[in-house]
Enzyme design. Structure first.
Site, PDB file in Angstrom:
ATOM      1  N   HIS A 208      39.231  43.454  39.661  1.00 23.80           N
ATOM      2  CA  HIS A 208      40.553  43.216  39.365  1.00 23.80           C
ATOM      3  C   HIS A 208      41.421  44.162  40.473  1.00 23.80           C
ATOM      4  O   HIS A 208      41.331  45.131  40.556  1.00 23.80           O
ATOM      5  CB  HIS A 208      41.046  43.813  38.031  1.00 23.80           C
ATOM      6  CG  HIS A 208      42.265  43.133  37.416  1.00 23.80           C
ATOM      7  ND1 HIS A 208      43.502  43.768  37.585  1.00 23.80           N
ATOM      8  CD2 HIS A 208      42.382  42.216  36.703  1.00 23.80           C
ATOM      9  CE1 HIS A 208      44.503  43.154  37.157  1.00 23.80           C
ATOM     10  NE2 HIS A 208      43.798  42.431  36.243  1.00 23.80           N
TER      11      HIS A 208
ATOM     12  N   HIS B 201      42.644  32.648  36.835  1.00 19.10           N
ATOM     13  CA  HIS B 201      43.904  32.384  37.005  1.00 19.10           C
ATOM     14  C   HIS B 201      44.414  31.937  38.449  1.00 19.10           C
ATOM     15  O   HIS B 201      44.933  32.342  39.239  1.00 19.10           O
ATOM     16  CB  HIS B 201      45.166  33.203  36.466  1.00 19.10           C
ATOM     17  CG  HIS B 201      44.947  34.419  36.527  1.00 19.10           C
ATOM     18  ND1 HIS B 201      44.766  35.182  37.852  1.00 19.10           N
ATOM     19  CD2 HIS B 201      44.661  35.516  35.483  1.00 19.10           C
ATOM     20  CE1 HIS B 201      44.350  36.515  37.700  1.00 19.10           C
ATOM     21  NE2 HIS B 201      44.327  36.814  36.345  1.00 19.10           N
TER      22      HIS B 201
ATOM     23  N   HIS C 145      40.004  38.764  40.072  1.00 19.62           N
ATOM     24  CA  HIS C 145      41.693  38.709  40.214  1.00 19.62           C
ATOM     25  C   HIS C 145      41.998  39.293  41.442  1.00 19.62           C
ATOM     26  O   HIS C 145      41.880  40.384  41.532  1.00 19.62           O
ATOM     27  CB  HIS C 145      42.230  39.518  38.930  1.00 19.62           C
ATOM     28  CG  HIS C 145      43.461  39.868  39.042  1.00 19.62           C
ATOM     29  ND1 HIS C 145      44.396  39.618  37.807  1.00 19.62           N
ATOM     30  CD2 HIS C 145      44.445  40.049  39.977  1.00 19.62           C
ATOM     31  CE1 HIS C 145      45.558  39.860  37.976  1.00 19.62           C
ATOM     32  NE2 HIS C 145      45.743  40.114  39.314  1.00 19.62           N
TER      33      HIS C 145
ATOM     34  N   HIS D 158      51.020  44.598  33.049  1.00 21.14           N
ATOM     35  CA  HIS D 158      50.343  45.469  34.318  1.00 21.14           C
ATOM     36  C   HIS D 158      51.328  46.353  34.301  1.00 21.14           C
ATOM     37  O   HIS D 158      51.274  47.066  35.555  1.00 21.14           O
ATOM     38  CB  HIS D 158      50.623  44.483  35.403  1.00 21.14           C
ATOM     39  CG  HIS D 158      49.495  43.390  35.508  1.00 21.14           C
ATOM     40  ND1 HIS D 158      48.135  43.448  35.986  1.00 21.14           N
ATOM     41  CD2 HIS D 158      49.888  42.118  35.142  1.00 21.14           C
ATOM     42  CE1 HIS D 158      47.618  42.505  35.568  1.00 21.14           C
ATOM     43  NE2 HIS D 158      48.525  41.534  35.132  1.00 21.14           N
TER      44      HIS D 158
ATOM     45  N   LYS E 196      33.467  42.156  36.928  1.00 18.53           N
ATOM     46  CA  LYS E 196      35.027  41.795  37.114  1.00 18.53           C
ATOM     47  C   LYS E 196      35.594  42.477  38.108  1.00 18.53           C
ATOM     48  O   LYS E 196      35.748  43.885  37.878  1.00 18.53           O
ATOM     49  CB  LYS E 196      35.983  41.734  35.791  1.00 18.53           C
ATOM     50  CG  LYS E 196      37.234  41.654  35.750  1.00 18.53           C
ATOM     51  CD  LYS E 196      37.601  40.087  36.499  1.00 18.53           C
ATOM     52  CE  LYS E 196      39.143  40.125  36.558  1.00 18.53           C
ATOM     53  NZ  LYS E 196      40.083  40.360  35.630  1.00 18.53           N
TER      54      LYS E 196
ATOM     55  N   HIS F 224      40.793  39.725  27.320  1.00 18.45           N
ATOM     56  CA  HIS F 224      40.746  41.059  27.276  1.00 18.45           C
ATOM     57  C   HIS F 224      40.698  41.658  25.852  1.00 18.45           C
ATOM     58  O   HIS F 224      41.424  41.148  24.810  1.00 18.45           O
ATOM     59  CB  HIS F 224      42.429  41.331  27.550  1.00 18.45           C
ATOM     60  CG  HIS F 224      42.880  41.021  29.069  1.00 18.45           C
ATOM     61  ND1 HIS F 224      43.271  42.133  30.087  1.00 18.45           N
ATOM     62  CD2 HIS F 224      42.812  39.887  29.388  1.00 18.45           C
ATOM     63  CE1 HIS F 224      43.437  41.417  31.007  1.00 18.45           C
ATOM     64  NE2 HIS F 224      43.193  40.056  30.909  1.00 18.45           N
TER      65      HIS F 224
ATOM     66  N   ASP G 195      43.120  34.368  28.615  1.00 16.53           N
ATOM     67  CA  ASP G 195      43.864  35.680  28.946  1.00 16.53           C
ATOM     68  C   ASP G 195      44.525  36.368  28.016  1.00 16.53           C
ATOM     69  O   ASP G 195      45.496  36.949  28.061  1.00 16.53           O
ATOM     70  CB  ASP G 195      44.808  35.531  30.226  1.00 16.53           C
ATOM     71  CG  ASP G 195      45.006  36.720  31.281  1.00 16.53           C
ATOM     72  OD1 ASP G 195      44.534  37.481  30.940  1.00 16.53           O
ATOM     73  OD2 ASP G 195      45.750  36.458  32.056  1.00 16.53           O
TER      74      ASP G 195
END
Length: 567
Positions: free
Chosen positions: A219, A272, A246, A320, A217, A136, A360
């Site tokens: 997510h 992950h 993700h 989050h 990506k 990130h 991460d």
């Protein structure tokens, strides 16, 4: 014939075949498998030593000699643990073998000349620079932190401390992509950016790939639905870029079976994959058994310790954008943190079912600890499970190769950049890290970008020698001026290169292309390609691989911790 005792030889030239070296304060031991240097013909720099005019140094010009030689290094890579000299020419690894002066020495692979710089590798371990494939980009200070830990390539997304970046590794849209390419132009680090993959129509994905990302990506915070997964992978197939995902923790748009059905057998990098970092609760870990899935872990759960569960809840709430006063948000966080799957994750790494480890960064993970936590995991498994076949009590060579592949060659293969980085092999960028064995995995001795020193621990600049305190990590000449850009590479899609993006936005650094991302699978993950059938009990969260329960105790103590971090 003159001889020298083993202890004196190792002290002078480093270990040789059959010698064993302990990795820092871990219980891991490597054993030298092969020595390319010749006994009695070793080269070493210094007063009264070998690399002098007419001795180990020839008269040849720079056209016939290397720019840099690392002497007597102990190479640790996925392909072997060997002793060799390493010659570097124009920023790339030119030769791995025996260095010296061919005018007076036989069987010389690497010619040393007046134009050759020397780095003493005797007594040190040489590895490829680490590749962190889950970044990130929340702040630019991460880059130096990662570099000083031994990382030379960062792949991920973001635009700074934006709310979207805090949660997701996406650099969204052409304008943001171009700004991030420009912002990172002068750092001594390789980069690859991921665009936002969450949309059910192709146009917005195509424009991001053509703008300069090396992948996409998906997510859950943007909505990882089966439709967006299918669309994203379809676009990636056309452009030959990787997709990272993700998945849907709350199982709102479907369950893990629906997500894997949406993959349709296409290659994907699952972030992950245990699930604490996010993904179908409680069984996203099942993806590790799929032939098209390239699974990775992030470092907050590496390894499983007595503190792992407690620290995760607060991290999750912040990353989050959750509210601890809202019961549903707390329940969301609780559903992701399962000690059973975190314990299983340790064992799945040891058996090669999870292929990669990343950080991460600042989004539950620590950007400067990817390498450290990899070796802590390896050590925990050695202590709890014993030697890993075919290793014996004598050495841990196979386990070492398995774990180093998790943050070097396997992320390089996954993201289509293994032709440039990821291992110590001829032709690749000389992105290299030297370590003193006592500090392996936590405190590098030197970080090179394209064969030029970018960072190192350095003493008082006003001292009479380099070593007086305070010694701390500092950027070196390779991190300054245009040298940083000229020794570092940004990876783009072929489509972006064809569109002339580097020229249009004023990039001055090296540009590499990502390729061969769609024709790979779990089978291509070196030393980490086991594909068991994974089952998760929905009530107890117990994880089984091919019917065997995977569980282990949390660690109460780890190596590579306080004794190395007093200052």
């Amino acid at each position: 014939m003159a001889t020298i005792d083993k202890h004196s030889y190792a002290h002078m030239f480093g270990p040789t075949v059959g010698d064993r070296v302990r990795l820092a304060d871990t219980d891991l031991w490597l054993e030298v498998e092969k020595d390319y240097t010749q006994y009695g013909e070793e080269v070493k720099f210094g007063g009264g030593k070998v690399i002098r005019d007419g001795m180990g140094q020839s008269q040849a010009s720079c056209f016939d000699t290397v720019d840099l030689v690392i002497t007597n290094a102990l190479i640790v890579d996925h392909w072997g643990i060997i002793k060799a000299d390493v010659g570097i020419k124009e920023g790339r690894i030119a030769i791995i073998g025996k260095a010296g002066n061919p005018d007076i020495q036989d069987n010389i692979d690497i010619e040393i000349g007046p134009g050759t710089e020397v780095i003493a590798g005797e007594g040190k371990i040489l590895t490829a620079g680490g590749i962190d494939a889950h970044i990130h980009f929340i702040c630019p200070q991460q880059i130096e932190e990662a570099q000083m830990s031994g990382v030379t390539t960062m792949i991920g997304g973001g635009t700074g401390p934006a709310t979207g970046t805090n949660a997701t590794t996406c650099t969204s849209g052409p304008w943001n992509i171009h700004k991030m390419l420009q912002a990172t132009n002068d750092f001594a680090m390789n980069f690859g950016f991921l665009g936002k993959g969450n949309t059910s129509l192709p146009l917005a994905l195509e424009e991001q790939i053509e703008a300069g990302v090396c992948g996409l990506k998906l997510h859950e915070d943007w909505g990882t639905t089966p439709a967006s997964i299918d669309n994203c992978l379809a676009v990636a197939e056309r452009y030959d870029v990787q997709v990272a995902i993700h998945t849907d923790t709350l199982n709102e748009a479907g369950f893990v079976e629906d997500t894997m059905a949406a993959f349709k057998g296409r290659t994907i990098h699952t972030y992950h994959t245990e699930g604490a970092g996010g993904g179908h609760s409680p069984d996203i870990i099942r993806a590790c058994g799929e032939p098209n899935v390239l699974p990775s872990s992030t470092n907050p759960t590496r390894p499983y310790t007595v503190n792992t569960i407690d620290e995760h809840l607060d991290m999750l709430m912040v990353c989050h954008h959750l509210d601890p006063s809202i019961p549903e948000d707390v329940a969301f966080a609780d559903s992701r943190i399962r000690k059973e799957s975190i314990a299983a994750e340790d064992i799945m790494h040891d058996l090669g079912a999870i292929s990669m480890i990343a950080s991460d960064s600042q989004a539950m993970g620590r950007v400067g600890e990817m390498i450290t936590r990899t070796w802590q995991t390896a050590n925990k498994m050695k202590q709890q499970r014993g030697p890993l076949a075919p290793d014996t009590e004598r050495n841990d060579n196979f386990r070492i190769k398995r774990y180093i592949a998790k943050y070097t060659i396997n992320p390089a293969i996954s993201h289509g950049i293994s032709h440039e980085v990821g291992s110590i092999e001829v032709g690749k960028l000389a992105d290299l890290v030297l370590w003193k064995p006592a500090f392996f995995g936590i405190k590098p001795a030197m970080i090179l970008k394209s064969g030029f020193i970018a960072a190192a621990p350095m003493g008082d600049a006003n001292a009479s020698i380099p070593t007086p305190q305070p010694v701390y990590y500092r950027p070196m000449f390779g991190s300054f001026g245009s040298a940083a850009a000229k020794t570092s590479m940004t990876f783009l899609s072929q489509a972006a290169i064809d569109q002339g993006v580097p020229e249009k936005i004023g990039m001055t650094r090296m540009v590499g292309v990502c390729k061969n991302t769609r024709n790979i699978g779990k089978k291509d993950m070196i030393h980490n390609n086991w594909q068991p059938k994974i089952e998760v009990d929905a009530q107890t969260y117990e994880v089984r691989a091919d019917g065997e329960l995977l569980t282990c105790e949390p660690a109460t103590e780890l190596p590579l911790t306080q004794r190395y971090c007093l200052f």
